[in-house]
Motif scaffolding. Structure first.
Motif, PDB file in Angstrom:
ATOM      1  N   GLY A 351       0.718  -1.192  -0.301  1.00  0.00           N
ATOM      2  CA  GLY A 351      -0.078  -0.007   0.101  1.00  0.00           C
ATOM      3  C   GLY A 351       0.715   1.399  -0.061  1.00  0.00           C
ATOM      4  N   THR A 352       2.003   1.434  -0.176  1.00  0.00           N
ATOM      5  CA  THR A 352       2.874   2.357  -0.076  1.00  0.00           C
ATOM      6  C   THR A 352       3.848   2.475  -1.479  1.00  0.00           C
ATOM      7  N   PHE A 353       3.831   3.527  -1.950  1.00  0.00           N
ATOM      8  CA  PHE A 353       4.661   3.717  -3.127  1.00  0.00           C
ATOM      9  C   PHE A 353       6.387   4.275  -2.721  1.00  0.00           C
ATOM     10  N   THR A 354       7.220   3.614  -3.124  1.00  0.00           N
ATOM     11  CA  THR A 354       8.568   3.775  -2.765  1.00  0.00           C
ATOM     12  C   THR A 354       9.491   4.358  -4.006  1.00  0.00           C
ATOM     13  N   ALA A 355      10.108   5.283  -4.013  1.00  0.00           N
ATOM     14  CA  ALA A 355      11.185   5.823  -5.035  1.00  0.00           C
ATOM     15  C   ALA A 355      12.272   5.523  -4.677  1.00  0.00           C
ATOM     16  N   HIS A 356      13.170   4.652  -5.251  1.00  0.00           N
ATOM     17  CA  HIS A 356      14.383   4.150  -5.087  1.00  0.00           C
ATOM     18  C   HIS A 356      15.284   5.090  -6.011  1.00  0.00           C
ATOM     19  N   VAL A 357      16.069   5.958  -5.562  1.00  0.00           N
ATOM     20  CA  VAL A 357      16.944   6.737  -6.158  1.00  0.00           C
ATOM     21  C   VAL A 357      18.420   6.731  -6.007  1.00  0.00           C
ATOM     22  N   HIS A 358      19.044   6.686  -7.092  1.00  0.00           N
ATOM     23  CA  HIS A 358      20.525   6.408  -7.035  1.00  0.00           C
ATOM     24  C   HIS A 358      21.121   7.478  -7.480  1.00  0.00           C
ATOM     25  N   LEU A 359      22.047   8.047  -6.637  1.00  0.00           N
ATOM     26  CA  LEU A 359      22.786   9.277  -6.728  1.00  0.00           C
ATOM     27  C   LEU A 359      24.133   9.077  -7.222  1.00  0.00           C
ATOM     28  N   LEU A 360      24.942   9.839  -7.786  1.00  0.00           N
ATOM     29  CA  LEU A 360      26.285   9.973  -8.101  1.00  0.00           C
ATOM     30  C   LEU A 360      26.934  11.376  -7.705  1.00  0.00           C
ATOM     31  N   SER A 361      27.651  11.331  -6.645  1.00  0.00           N
ATOM     32  CA  SER A 361      28.096  12.524  -5.946  1.00  0.00           C
ATOM     33  C   SER A 361      29.792  12.405  -5.983  1.00  0.00           C
ATOM     34  N   LYS A 380       7.118  16.448  -7.530  1.00  0.00           N
ATOM     35  CA  LYS A 380       6.622  15.793  -9.107  1.00  0.00           C
ATOM     36  C   LYS A 380       5.808  14.665  -9.047  1.00  0.00           C
ATOM     37  N   ALA A 381       5.892  13.858  -7.936  1.00  0.00           N
ATOM     38  CA  ALA A 381       4.889  12.785  -8.237  1.00  0.00           C
ATOM     39  C   ALA A 381       3.810  12.774  -8.245  1.00  0.00           C
ATOM     40  N   LYS A 382       3.177  14.066  -7.343  1.00  0.00           N
ATOM     41  CA  LYS A 382       1.735  14.356  -7.235  1.00  0.00           C
ATOM     42  C   LYS A 382       0.972  13.202  -6.627  1.00  0.00           C
ATOM     43  N   ALA A 383       1.893  12.237  -5.589  1.00  0.00           N
ATOM     44  CA  ALA A 383       1.217  11.485  -4.856  1.00  0.00           C
ATOM     45  C   ALA A 383       1.781  11.211  -3.629  1.00  0.00           C
ATOM     46  N   PRO A 384       1.334  10.926  -2.386  1.00  0.00           N
ATOM     47  CA  PRO A 384       2.327  10.376  -1.298  1.00  0.00           C
ATOM     48  C   PRO A 384       3.458   9.364  -1.764  1.00  0.00           C
ATOM     49  N   ILE A 385       4.302   9.581  -1.257  1.00  0.00           N
ATOM     50  CA  ILE A 385       5.553   8.705  -1.712  1.00  0.00           C
ATOM     51  C   ILE A 385       6.777   8.482  -0.946  1.00  0.00           C
ATOM     52  N   LYS A 386       7.398   7.490  -0.770  1.00  0.00           N
ATOM     53  CA  LYS A 386       8.621   7.465   0.221  1.00  0.00           C
ATOM     54  C   LYS A 386       9.656   7.483  -0.543  1.00  0.00           C
ATOM     55  N   VAL A 387      10.947   8.182  -0.097  1.00  0.00           N
ATOM     56  CA  VAL A 387      11.974   8.039  -0.875  1.00  0.00           C
ATOM     57  C   VAL A 387      13.097   7.629  -0.362  1.00  0.00           C
ATOM     58  N   GLU A 388      13.863   6.681  -1.149  1.00  0.00           N
ATOM     59  CA  GLU A 388      15.003   5.930  -0.365  1.00  0.00           C
ATOM     60  C   GLU A 388      16.123   6.364  -1.393  1.00  0.00           C
ATOM     61  N   PHE A 389      17.527   6.678  -0.904  1.00  0.00           N
ATOM     62  CA  PHE A 389      18.586   7.213  -1.463  1.00  0.00           C
ATOM     63  C   PHE A 389      19.506   6.012  -1.534  1.00  0.00           C
ATOM     64  N   ARG A 390      20.304   5.773  -2.783  1.00  0.00           N
ATOM     65  CA  ARG A 390      21.558   5.151  -2.457  1.00  0.00           C
ATOM     66  C   ARG A 390      22.506   5.940  -3.279  1.00  0.00           C
ATOM     67  N   VAL A 391      23.710   6.243  -2.554  1.00  0.00           N
ATOM     68  CA  VAL A 391      24.637   7.152  -2.989  1.00  0.00           C
ATOM     69  C   VAL A 391      25.909   6.657  -3.424  1.00  0.00           C
ATOM     70  N   VAL A 392      26.171   6.789  -4.676  1.00  0.00           N
ATOM     71  CA  VAL A 392      27.476   6.339  -5.133  1.00  0.00           C
ATOM     72  C   VAL A 392      28.674   7.373  -5.236  1.00  0.00           C
ATOM     73  N   GLN A 393      29.845   7.501  -4.702  1.00  0.00           N
ATOM     74  CA  GLN A 393      30.802   8.331  -4.548  1.00  0.00           C
ATOM     75  C   GLN A 393      31.456   8.334  -5.654  1.00  0.00           C
ATOM     76  N   GLY A 394      31.544   9.284  -6.399  1.00  0.00           N
ATOM     77  CA  GLY A 394      32.648   8.939  -7.746  1.00  0.00           C
ATOM     78  C   GLY A 394      32.027  10.341  -8.801  1.00  0.00           C
ATOM     79  N   SER A 395      32.541  10.672 -10.127  1.00  0.00           N
ATOM     80  CA  SER A 395      32.217  11.342 -11.241  1.00  0.00           C
ATOM     81  C   SER A 395      32.260  10.855 -12.555  1.00  0.00           C
ATOM     82  N   HIS A 396      31.434  11.622 -13.158  1.00  0.00           N
ATOM     83  CA  HIS A 396      31.589  11.104 -14.626  1.00  0.00           C
ATOM     84  C   HIS A 396      32.926  11.683 -15.303  1.00  0.00           C
ATOM     85  N   PHE A 397      33.358  11.100 -16.203  1.00  0.00           N
ATOM     86  CA  PHE A 397      34.460  11.405 -17.280  1.00  0.00           C
ATOM     87  C   PHE A 397      34.243  11.554 -18.610  1.00  0.00           C
ATOM     88  N   ARG A 398      33.921  12.555 -19.274  1.00  0.00           N
ATOM     89  CA  ARG A 398      33.791  12.624 -20.712  1.00  0.00           C
ATOM     90  C   ARG A 398      34.936  13.109 -21.700  1.00  0.00           C
TER      91      ARG A 398
END
Length: 398
Positions: A351-361, A380-398
């Motif tokens: 019964g609960t919406f959960t957003a799994h967010v992967h961050l690069l920092s 932005k979701a326009k609805a009750p939602i729980k947010v869970e973060f997973r952080v990966v330390q690093g940076s992009h090389f282009r």
């Protein structure tokens, strides 16, 4: 001098036979030749006429409008099906009676299929799970259960139901033991895929039930049964039930059990109805009541199952809509240039919406930065939602 005799037949006295030798006149009161009561050998009226000497005239009283309309519908549907002789029907009945028995071969294949299925689920291997579907013998007693409903046979119902229940218990027990021996903390995708059944799964099960009964009645296309076993999942959901019990994740066990019950109820209802259109009907009048009870129970069970399936379908649609909204705004969720939203997915659980967010920092993000991203996601979701973060330390090389 004419003698008129009243004959008590198996339709509880609704039928009168007037012997006017050499002509026998058989009066059948309306309703006895309905789709539920017609015998696979032509009906009790015809059976009684065959016992008599000389010509026999059989006629039926006028039907009520509803009964007439229902009979015409069933007759029109029957015209689309290939004819099956009485000899073929007897052979099909015998074959299903043999295959529906829970003998040693049945339980051996159930154990093997369950081992293959739970190994494929834990290893997240779709090919191995499909192999378990081919080995599992659970479809035969379920089709036998549907035949028991169609012909109104309590003995067939008891025998098939016993085989189905014991086979299901075997699959759950095997999966439970294997899951305890090889513990996995995060459920694999193959497991999660069988925890949220929806109306599409119901549609697949209904079609599979029609295919299973058709292949059982028509021996010339019995080779289609392996494909039916693949299309509808029977053993894998039971193994997921065992996995959910072993890991204490009861929502997994409930969802997968709902999927199995959906397949079971759909196959029984559709298969029994198609068997009746093929001409498999009770041979005794007293069994027609059992047929009506069996069909009514199947319809009622399917209705109760459809309610949670509809709710799951709506929740799945809503989670996909929320995920689409967040993907549209993914590039603008983070206002900090050092933090980038790499991946985002939305799941619906209990019964609960959960957003799994992967961050690069480049460095550990501050609490204020995570709170800002969380507020953006909730807006932005326009609805009750729980947010869970997973952080990966690093940076992009282009």
């Amino acid at each position: 001098k004419l003698k008129i005799h009243r004959v008590q037949t198996e339709n509880e006295g609704r039928e009168e036979v007037k012997r006017l030798a050499p002509l026998s006149l058989m009066v059948q009161e309306g309703g006895f030749d309905s789709v539920l009561r017609r015998s696979i050998f032509g009906g009790p009226a015809l059976l009684e006429a065959r016992k008599r000497r000389g010509a026999t005239l059989i006629y039926r009283a006028a039907e009520p409008p509803v009964g007439f309309a229902w009979r015409r519908v069933t007759e029109n549907l029957t015209e689309f099906l290939p004819p099956i002789s009485d000899v073929e029907r007897v052979q099909v009945l015998g074959d299903l009676a043999k295959s529906a028995r829970g003998n040693k071969d049945f339980f051996f294949l159930m154990v093997v299929a369950s081992l293959i299925a739970i190994a494929g689920l834990l290893a997240n291997s779709t090919a191995v799970v499909i192999g378990a579907m081919l080995v599992a013998p659970l479809m035969q007693p379920i089709v036998g259960l549907a035949m028991g409903v169609a012909v109104g046979s309590p003995a067939r119902l008891r025998r098939s139901a016993r085989a189905v229940s014991r086979g299901a218990a075997t699959a759950i027990a095997v999966a439970l033991v294997v899951s305890l021996l090889f513990p996995i903390h995060d459920p694999p995708p193959e497991v999660l895929a069988r925890t949220s059944p929806n109306l599409l799964d119901l549609l697949v099960a209904l079609a599979a039930g029609a295919a299973a009964s058709y292949a059982a009645a028509r021996k010339s296309i019995s080779g289609a049964l392996p494909g039916v076993a693949i299309s509808v999942a029977l053993v894998p959901p039971l193994c997921v039930v065992g996995f959910g019990i072993a890991t204490g994740e009861w929502w997994i066990a409930r969802g997968s059990l709902l999927l199995f019950l959906t397949n079971l109820a759909s196959i029984i209802l559709v298969s029994s109805s198609l068997f009746m259109l093929f001409g498999f009907r009770p041979t005794q009048e007293k069994r027609s009541r059992a047929v009506r009870w069996g069909l009514g129970a199947s319809i009622l069970g399917l209705i109760f199952i459809t309610i949670p399936l509809a709710l799951t379908t709506y929740s799945s649609f809503e989670s996909r809509l929320i995920e689409w909204r967040l993907h549209q705004a993914q590039a603008h969720l983070s206002t900090d240039p050092a933090i980038e939203v790499e991946e985002l997915d939305v799941v619906h659980k209990e019964g609960t919406f959960t957003a799994h967010v992967h961050l690069l920092s480049a460095q550990a993000p501050s609490t204020d930065a995570l709170q800002r991203i969380e507020r953006q996601i909730q807006e932005k979701a326009k609805a009750p939602i729980k947010v869970e973060f997973r952080v990966v330390q690093g940076s992009h090389f282009r």
